[in-house]
Every structure is written in structure tokens, then in C-alpha cells.
Design a protein around this motif. Sequence first.
Motif, PDB file in Angstrom:
ATOM      1  N   THR A 196       0.845  -1.188   0.000  1.00  0.00           N
ATOM      2  CA  THR A 196       0.000   0.000   0.000  1.00  0.00           C
ATOM      3  C   THR A 196       0.882   1.240   0.000  1.00  0.00           C
ATOM      4  O   THR A 196       1.932   1.256   0.653  1.00  0.00           O
ATOM      5  CB  THR A 196      -0.975   0.036   1.195  1.00  0.00           C
ATOM      6  OG1 THR A 196      -1.611   1.313   1.240  1.00  0.00           O
ATOM      7  CG2 THR A 196      -0.278  -0.192   2.525  1.00  0.00           C
ATOM      8  N   ASP A 197       0.444   2.244  -0.765  1.00  0.00           N
ATOM      9  CA  ASP A 197       1.181   3.522  -0.756  1.00  0.00           C
ATOM     10  C   ASP A 197       0.837   4.332   0.489  1.00  0.00           C
ATOM     11  O   ASP A 197       1.593   5.210   0.896  1.00  0.00           O
ATOM     12  CB  ASP A 197       0.787   4.366  -1.987  1.00  0.00           C
ATOM     13  CG  ASP A 197       1.316   3.743  -3.269  1.00  0.00           C
ATOM     14  OD1 ASP A 197       2.430   3.205  -3.248  1.00  0.00           O
ATOM     15  OD2 ASP A 197       0.585   3.802  -4.287  1.00  0.00           O
ATOM     16  N   ASP A 198      -0.319   4.027   1.064  1.00  0.00           N
ATOM     17  CA  ASP A 198      -0.802   4.797   2.211  1.00  0.00           C
ATOM     18  C   ASP A 198      -0.515   4.006   3.483  1.00  0.00           C
ATOM     19  O   ASP A 198      -1.246   3.083   3.840  1.00  0.00           O
ATOM     20  CB  ASP A 198      -2.313   5.051   2.035  1.00  0.00           C
ATOM     21  CG  ASP A 198      -2.921   5.670   3.276  1.00  0.00           C
ATOM     22  OD1 ASP A 198      -2.148   6.193   4.119  1.00  0.00           O
ATOM     23  OD2 ASP A 198      -4.161   5.609   3.421  1.00  0.00           O
ATOM     24  N   SER A 199       0.553   4.391   4.198  1.00  0.00           N
ATOM     25  CA  SER A 199       0.957   3.581   5.360  1.00  0.00           C
ATOM     26  C   SER A 199      -0.159   3.500   6.404  1.00  0.00           C
ATOM     27  O   SER A 199      -0.301   2.480   7.083  1.00  0.00           O
ATOM     28  CB  SER A 199       2.248   4.123   5.966  1.00  0.00           C
ATOM     29  OG  SER A 199       2.109   5.476   6.300  1.00  0.00           O
ATOM     30  N   ALA A 200      -0.971   4.561   6.520  1.00  0.00           N
ATOM     31  CA  ALA A 200      -2.036   4.547   7.543  1.00  0.00           C
ATOM     32  C   ALA A 200      -3.055   3.443   7.263  1.00  0.00           C
ATOM     33  O   ALA A 200      -3.746   2.978   8.184  1.00  0.00           O
ATOM     34  CB  ALA A 200      -2.712   5.908   7.615  1.00  0.00           C
ATOM     35  N   ALA A 201      -3.147   3.000   6.002  1.00  0.00           N
ATOM     36  CA  ALA A 201      -4.100   1.931   5.657  1.00  0.00           C
ATOM     37  C   ALA A 201      -3.731   0.622   6.367  1.00  0.00           C
ATOM     38  O   ALA A 201      -4.601  -0.233   6.589  1.00  0.00           O
ATOM     39  CB  ALA A 201      -4.120   1.717   4.143  1.00  0.00           C
ATOM     40  N   LEU A 202      -2.463   0.482   6.738  1.00  0.00           N
ATOM     41  CA  LEU A 202      -2.041  -0.750   7.421  1.00  0.00           C
ATOM     42  C   LEU A 202      -2.771  -0.907   8.760  1.00  0.00           C
ATOM     43  O   LEU A 202      -3.065  -2.021   9.194  1.00  0.00           O
ATOM     44  CB  LEU A 202      -0.526  -0.735   7.658  1.00  0.00           C
ATOM     45  CG  LEU A 202       0.341  -0.658   6.386  1.00  0.00           C
ATOM     46  CD1 LEU A 202       1.810  -0.454   6.754  1.00  0.00           C
ATOM     47  CD2 LEU A 202       0.180  -1.930   5.553  1.00  0.00           C
ATOM     48  N   ALA A 203      -3.047   0.234   9.398  1.00  0.00           N
ATOM     49  CA  ALA A 203      -3.730   0.185  10.698  1.00  0.00           C
ATOM     50  C   ALA A 203      -5.165  -0.327  10.550  1.00  0.00           C
ATOM     51  O   ALA A 203      -5.716  -0.911  11.478  1.00  0.00           O
ATOM     52  CB  ALA A 203      -3.735   1.576  11.321  1.00  0.00           C
ATOM     53  N   ARG A 204      -5.750  -0.099   9.378  1.00  0.00           N
ATOM     54  CA  ARG A 204      -7.163  -0.495   9.165  1.00  0.00           C
ATOM     55  C   ARG A 204      -7.289  -1.889   8.562  1.00  0.00           C
ATOM     56  O   ARG A 204      -8.394  -2.375   8.382  1.00  0.00           O
ATOM     57  CB  ARG A 204      -7.838   0.513   8.217  1.00  0.00           C
ATOM     58  CG  ARG A 204      -7.828   1.959   8.706  1.00  0.00           C
ATOM     59  CD  ARG A 204      -8.660   2.851   7.786  1.00  0.00           C
ATOM     60  NE  ARG A 204      -8.075   3.000   6.455  1.00  0.00           N
ATOM     61  CZ  ARG A 204      -7.206   3.954   6.114  1.00  0.00           C
ATOM     62  NH1 ARG A 204      -6.829   4.853   7.020  1.00  0.00           N
ATOM     63  NH2 ARG A 204      -6.728   4.023   4.892  1.00  0.00           N
ATOM     64  N   ASP A 205      -6.166  -2.505   8.239  1.00  0.00           N
ATOM     65  CA  ASP A 205      -6.168  -3.803   7.540  1.00  0.00           C
ATOM     66  C   ASP A 205      -6.539  -4.914   8.522  1.00  0.00           C
ATOM     67  O   ASP A 205      -5.799  -5.185   9.483  1.00  0.00           O
ATOM     68  CB  ASP A 205      -4.750  -4.032   6.966  1.00  0.00           C
ATOM     69  CG  ASP A 205      -4.671  -5.249   6.065  1.00  0.00           C
ATOM     70  OD1 ASP A 205      -5.423  -6.216   6.294  1.00  0.00           O
ATOM     71  OD2 ASP A 205      -3.835  -5.231   5.145  1.00  0.00           O
ATOM     72  N   ASP A 206      -7.675  -5.580   8.280  1.00  0.00           N
ATOM     73  CA  ASP A 206      -8.134  -6.633   9.203  1.00  0.00           C
ATOM     74  C   ASP A 206      -7.208  -7.843   9.218  1.00  0.00           C
ATOM     75  O   ASP A 206      -7.263  -8.658  10.144  1.00  0.00           O
ATOM     76  CB  ASP A 206      -9.548  -7.099   8.819  1.00  0.00           C
ATOM     77  CG  ASP A 206     -10.574  -6.028   9.151  1.00  0.00           C
ATOM     78  OD1 ASP A 206     -10.268  -5.194  10.025  1.00  0.00           O
ATOM     79  OD2 ASP A 206     -11.648  -6.008   8.515  1.00  0.00           O
ATOM     80  N   GLY A 207      -6.382  -7.947   8.189  1.00  0.00           N
ATOM     81  CA  GLY A 207      -5.461  -9.088   8.123  1.00  0.00           C
ATOM     82  C   GLY A 207      -4.149  -8.825   8.831  1.00  0.00           C
ATOM     83  O   GLY A 207      -3.198  -9.594   8.690  1.00  0.00           O
ATOM     84  N   VAL A 208      -4.068  -7.734   9.585  1.00  0.00           N
ATOM     85  CA  VAL A 208      -2.815  -7.354  10.253  1.00  0.00           C
ATOM     86  C   VAL A 208      -3.032  -7.353  11.770  1.00  0.00           C
ATOM     87  O   VAL A 208      -4.003  -6.792  12.265  1.00  0.00           O
ATOM     88  CB  VAL A 208      -2.380  -5.948   9.775  1.00  0.00           C
ATOM     89  CG1 VAL A 208      -1.298  -5.369  10.667  1.00  0.00           C
ATOM     90  CG2 VAL A 208      -1.917  -5.992   8.327  1.00  0.00           C
ATOM     91  N   ASP A 209      -2.106  -7.996  12.523  1.00  0.00           N
ATOM     92  CA  ASP A 209      -2.186  -7.999  13.988  1.00  0.00           C
ATOM     93  C   ASP A 209      -1.325  -6.910  14.610  1.00  0.00           C
ATOM     94  O   ASP A 209      -1.634  -6.396  15.677  1.00  0.00           O
ATOM     95  CB  ASP A 209      -1.692  -9.347  14.541  1.00  0.00           C
ATOM     96  CG  ASP A 209      -2.496 -10.508  14.003  1.00  0.00           C
ATOM     97  OD1 ASP A 209      -3.739 -10.426  14.007  1.00  0.00           O
ATOM     98  OD2 ASP A 209      -1.866 -11.510  13.560  1.00  0.00           O
ATOM     99  N   VAL A 210      -0.180  -6.632  13.993  1.00  0.00           N
ATOM    100  CA  VAL A 210       0.780  -5.698  14.582  1.00  0.00           C
ATOM    101  C   VAL A 210       1.453  -4.913  13.451  1.00  0.00           C
ATOM    102  O   VAL A 210       1.745  -5.464  12.389  1.00  0.00           O
ATOM    103  CB  VAL A 210       1.825  -6.450  15.454  1.00  0.00           C
ATOM    104  CG1 VAL A 210       2.473  -7.599  14.711  1.00  0.00           C
ATOM    105  CG2 VAL A 210       2.910  -5.529  15.975  1.00  0.00           C
ATOM    106  N   VAL A 211       1.677  -3.626  13.714  1.00  0.00           N
ATOM    107  CA  VAL A 211       2.346  -2.779  12.722  1.00  0.00           C
ATOM    108  C   VAL A 211       3.739  -2.436  13.244  1.00  0.00           C
ATOM    109  O   VAL A 211       3.897  -2.064  14.413  1.00  0.00           O
ATOM    110  CB  VAL A 211       1.542  -1.478  12.475  1.00  0.00           C
ATOM    111  CG1 VAL A 211       2.330  -0.517  11.580  1.00  0.00           C
ATOM    112  CG2 VAL A 211       0.184  -1.797  11.849  1.00  0.00           C
ATOM    113  N   ALA A 212       4.742  -2.564  12.375  1.00  0.00           N
ATOM    114  CA  ALA A 212       6.084  -2.084  12.703  1.00  0.00           C
ATOM    115  C   ALA A 212       6.300  -0.782  11.942  1.00  0.00           C
ATOM    116  O   ALA A 212       6.328  -0.781  10.709  1.00  0.00           O
ATOM    117  CB  ALA A 212       7.136  -3.123  12.319  1.00  0.00           C
TER     118      ALA A 212
END
Length: 437
Positions: free
Chosen positions: A62-78
Motif C-alpha cells: 500500500t502507498d498509504d501507510s495509515a491503511a495498514l492500521a485499518r487492515d483486518d489481516g494485520v495484527d501488529v504494525v512495525a
Amino acid sequence: MAEPLRVALAGLGTVGAGVVRLLDANAELIARRAGRRIEIVAVSARDRARDRGIDLARFRWTDDSAALARDDGVDVVAELVGGADGPALTLARATLGAGKSLVTANKAMLAHHGLELAGLAEAQGVALKFEAAVAGGVPVVKGLREGAAANAIARVYGVLNGTCNYILSTMESTGREFADVLAEAQALGYAEADPAFDIDGVDAAHKLAILASLAFGSRPAFGDVAVDGIRHVLAADIAEAAALGHRVRLVGVAEADGPRHEPRLFQRVHAHLVPVDHPLAHVTGALNAVVVEGDFVGRLLFQGAGAGAGPTASAVVADLIDVARGEFGPPYAMPAASLAAMPPADAGERRGRAYLRFAVADRVGVLAEIAAAMRDAGVSIESLIQRGPSSDLGADGAVLIAIVTHEGPERCVAAALERLRGSPSLVGRPLWMPILG
Ligand code: NDP
Ligand code: HSE
């Protein structure tokens, strides 16, 4: 084995790419240690086309790093983007706000917003982990949060910036000047995006503010750190220090000061003269070292690589392993609400010996002028040396005078330098360095 921990990486630069490589190399070992696999599922950076020497096709982009926070397939963000504010902070707030754990190497963001982010993580019952933010691969955050948690800490200090240490120790071993060595440190990937943060002491101050909070149970107070860097250190200072049995190191010091019922916090980053028999004198290259003085454990020394892809990735993945195990507590070792607001200590009251260097015009009365300023300010001179003319001092015919003071209050040295300010005898600004006691 439990479900894998699904990780999103924001930032694929020196540290982010290092994390990908480490997880590729040690996946099986890490899974056995963590009790589950740790898998990168999504990544973000600015330039998708950039060749990073790693295979990214297997991850969602994703070009938009903030989208990682909304991704249901993600448990933890580095978060490995960097910067106190901007996209890193937006992502950190969004991640914790979404009830996901956050691992970060971003000391600038923590020094400025650590209290807010810790409160958010605690409210959501998730982890905020930042081992890589202080001293790269050296596990000093864990050391303070866990290993030394039973102790009242009197002082924490150390070499906290790999770029500065690389520059100072290379100046020492080669006799080259500061500007000449800086570019090398940048090319090695140690320096921040803006290297002024390194050489002006700001990066070390960010780290010191984090360490002080962990050590003293105080709110991170970056604004209270007195900061000076290494721009004005000359090869000649390093040679004088050597002649005096010392090495020059950029040292961050945090110390509890004042009466027990009204403790104050002293925090400073400054180039110091370090005696050659002190462990910090032997910290060379991009190494970092931190000394922790606890009331029961005594003196602890943490040392290792403070910067670079491998060591920093090691610390980031150690945090991910903790998250995978469910092992975390309050980010600053105690609930954010109970961190104390400690007022800053008065540096002028600190006592110590100091090194003073003047570049002066070589003419009658200059030495007497300097000595008179010392006398009038109550500074006692332990030793004084004048060298011959040198072209490195910034003016034709200028000579170097190096003074070591007896122990005394810092306010007296400051007063002496104030008396000399603007004197036509001086070429450039004098250099003052405390001598590590
Ligand atoms: P780099 O500059 O090498 O990498 C930064 C990465 O962030 C790049 O991949 C860049 O993308 C990406 N990025 C920049 N802006 C955005 C954005 N808006 N959205 C998504 N991605 C973005 O930095 P480092 O890897 O050196 O440092 C990362 C963090 O780690 C910093 O906080 C730093 O202080 C810290 N740190 C660094 C250490 C080191 O040795 N380098 C050691 C300890 C901590 P692109 O590649 O496309 O330009
Ligand atoms: N720029 C930093 C340093 C990277 O030189 O120490 C590690 O935090």
C-alpha cells in the motif's frame, strides 16, 4: 502451533529491509522461540519501484501507510518510517487506536509523543514496543524495563549515537577533521535522514529522554535535555584529550538530583572527555554503550551495535517476538498516568572538572586575559598548555590554548566564558567539555 502473528511493515529503508531479511533468515528459529510464526503480510514505503534487494512481491503493498492500521489481516504494525510527526505519528495513532500493537524504532516520535502513545496503548490493552529506538541492537530498554526493574536508579549515561561515535573515533584513529569523516558515516547507513540530528546531539537526546523515563519513572521530557553536538570538536581537541589520558565521546547523562522529597532530573547530551580506563573510552565506531547504576544491582554496562540494518532489525524482531508471546506491560515500565513530572535540575550547581579550548591570536596579554577571566569567575586551573600556530584553528597564526580546571561548579566555568565572550583575542567560539567523573 498457534496462528501466525501477522505483521505490517511501514518503511522499507535500512531498518525495514533489514527486518525482512532477518525474518527470512531465522523464520524457523523465531517460530520455535515465539511459539508461532511471525509473518510479514503487508508493506508500505514511498517508492514501490525502488530496488531494495528483497522480494516484495509476496506482500500486499500500500502507498498509504495509515491503511495498514485499518487492515483486518494485520495484527501488529512495525513503524520504520521515522520522523517525530507526519506519517509515522499518524500511523502510530491509527494503529493503537484500532487496537493493534505497535513496534517502532522511532526515537524522535517517542521523545515527543511517547506519553500520549503509551496512554493509548494501555487504554487499548495492546503493546507499544521500542527496543530499537535506543542504542539500535543493544537490549537496554529491556534491561531497564525488566532486568533492572527492582532497582532505584541513580544515573543512566552512555554513548547513544553511532554516527557521532564513528566520527569521533575515526578522527581519533586517523587525525582527520570532522567534516571529512561525516560523509563516510552517512554512507554506512548510520545517520538519520537529516544528519544534523546526529551531529548536533538531537538523536542522542531523543534516546536519553526515553532512557530517563524508563530509569526514573518520569514523563519523557525531551525539552528538558540540554543538547550540544560535536560540530566544534577539532582533531586538535582529540589530540589534547589523548595527551591528558582521555578520549572524546558524545555522552548522554540522566541523573536524579536534589532532595529525596523533591527530586529533580538532570539530562544532558554533550561531548565529554572520558578517562581511557573508563569503559566508554573503548566504545569505537558505530558502537553504543549505556551504563545503568542501580542501588542493588550496582553498575551495569550494555554495549553493542547502535545502528545499522542487522542490529536494529534484531531489536525490532525481538519486540515482535514479545508481541507474539503476549509478553508486554506498560510501555514505560509503569502506567503512563503514574509517570512523574520531574522538574529539571540546575546544571550550574553540578560540580566537576572541565576541558576548555581556546583558539587565540598569539599576542601579548592573551593568556593573562583568559587567566583573569578564570580567576574572576572563581575557576581554578589545574593545567594549561599553549601550542604553536595551526591552520585548523580558523585564522592565520592562531594558536590553541587548552585548560583543564579543578573540580568546581559549572556555573563558574560558564561565567568565565561569558566574561570572554566577544573578546578580540579569541578566534571562534571556545570549546567546553566536561570531564566524565
Ligand atoms: P530510511 O530513510 O532508510 O527508511 C525510511 C523508509 O520509510 C523508506 O523505506 C521510505 O520509503 C519510507 N517512507 C518515508 N516516508 C514514508 C511514507 N510517508 N509512507 C510510507 N513509507 C515512507 O530510515 P531508516 O531505516 O534508517 O530508519 C527508520 C527508523 O528507524 C527511523 O525512525 C530511525 O530513527 C530508526 N532507527 C534507525 C537506525 C539505523 O541504523 N538506520 C537505528 C535505530 C533506529 P522509500 O524507501 O520508498 O523512500
Ligand atoms: N542515527 C542513529 C545513530 C541511528 O547514528 O546512532 C541509530 O539510532
